[in-house]
Design an enzyme around this catalytic site. Sequence first.
Site, PDB file in Angstrom:
ATOM      1  N   SER A   1      73.563  25.963  16.796  1.00 22.18           N
ATOM      2  CA  SER A   1      73.139  25.755  15.399  1.00 22.18           C
ATOM      3  C   SER A   1      73.855  26.793  14.545  1.00 22.18           C
ATOM      4  O   SER A   1      74.332  27.813  15.070  1.00 22.18           O
ATOM      5  CB  SER A   1      71.625  25.986  15.292  1.00 22.18           C
ATOM      6  OG  SER A   1      71.221  26.085  13.938  1.00 22.18           O
TER       7      SER A   1
ATOM      8  N   TYR B   1      63.364  30.659  16.418  1.00 21.49           N
ATOM      9  CA  TYR B   1      64.442  29.665  16.559  1.00 21.49           C
ATOM     10  C   TYR B   1      65.803  30.355  16.485  1.00 21.49           C
ATOM     11  O   TYR B   1      66.697  30.097  17.293  1.00 21.49           O
ATOM     12  CB  TYR B   1      64.314  28.621  15.444  1.00 21.49           C
ATOM     13  CG  TYR B   1      65.335  27.492  15.522  1.00 21.49           C
ATOM     14  CD1 TYR B   1      65.199  26.468  16.459  1.00 21.49           C
ATOM     15  CD2 TYR B   1      66.423  27.437  14.644  1.00 21.49           C
ATOM     16  CE1 TYR B   1      66.126  25.429  16.531  1.00 21.49           C
ATOM     17  CE2 TYR B   1      67.347  26.402  14.710  1.00 21.49           C
ATOM     18  CZ  TYR B   1      67.191  25.396  15.650  1.00 21.49           C
ATOM     19  OH  TYR B   1      68.112  24.369  15.717  1.00 21.49           O
TER      20      TYR B   1
END
Length: 255
Positions: A138, A151
């Site tokens: 990501s 995250y």
Amino acid sequence: MRQVALVTGGGRGIGEVIARALARKGMRVAVVARTVSDIERVAAAIREEGGQALSVVCDVTRPDAIAAAVAEVQRAFGPITVLVNNAGAADSHKFLGHPDALWHRMIDANLNSVYYVTKAVVPMMVEARWGRIINIASIASKIGGKYVVAYTASKHGVLGLTRALAVELVAYNITVNAICPGYVDTPMTDRAITNIAARTRMSEVEVRATLEKLSLQNRLITPEEVAHVALMLVDDEARGITGQAINVDGGAVMF
Ligand code: NDP
């Protein structure tokens, strides 16, 4: 050689599109996730297009389940030489009062899962002296963001794992790369939009527009754009690309 690919989180979103794209390229594809109806639907769609697919139920946070799943794929299709570590989860919370359970859930779903699945599959690639490992990371692997400590830490970890493994496996013709998307138009982003709207005074339409503006191109990325990079990385001509983290984010992050 006809390659065998395993795609974690292949039941929907980015993983579904990658699984279908690899099958169109002629690979036998194992579609792995927890929701039976999702993976059966994707495997059926691949077969309808003339491809070969196996749906395998597995929670990728559980090493015992992973061992069973990998053995099942090997029995059905032969050694796995292409691994796409795509399964993941994205929940958010401000750091003050951050639940420990959320921290552990994110590290398990996004980082420990990549470690466990890769560890189970790599011996087959070493044996074959060829392999492709693609980790769907990501832009949160590179930059920090508000309310996403767990995250972000998990996705930074995926990048560290990618780079170290690229060094260690280079002698076996195995490349290890990460793809780093910005916000992608998937069920995960739909859930994020609903959650942000519920916690703020913004409507879902406004939240979506805010996420779109994070890209220089003022839009969400499509899963097909992420799959395009994955397809490129599995090619033999991509053998010189390893240890990389390729952003697909409309220019949001430039390193
Ligand atoms: P979705 O939520 O749409 O799909 C996630 C997939 O992963 C599902 O098939 C889900 O199936 C599976 N999965 C989740 N947890 C597990 C588990 N423990 N075991 C097995 N399978 C699991 O997500 P996206 O397609 O949007 O995201 C895919 C990847 O891309 C993730 O790693 C995500 O972090 C990353 N990413 C996504 C972005 C986005 O904006 N959407 C941006 C950047 C990166 P099931 O629940 O049935 O197990």
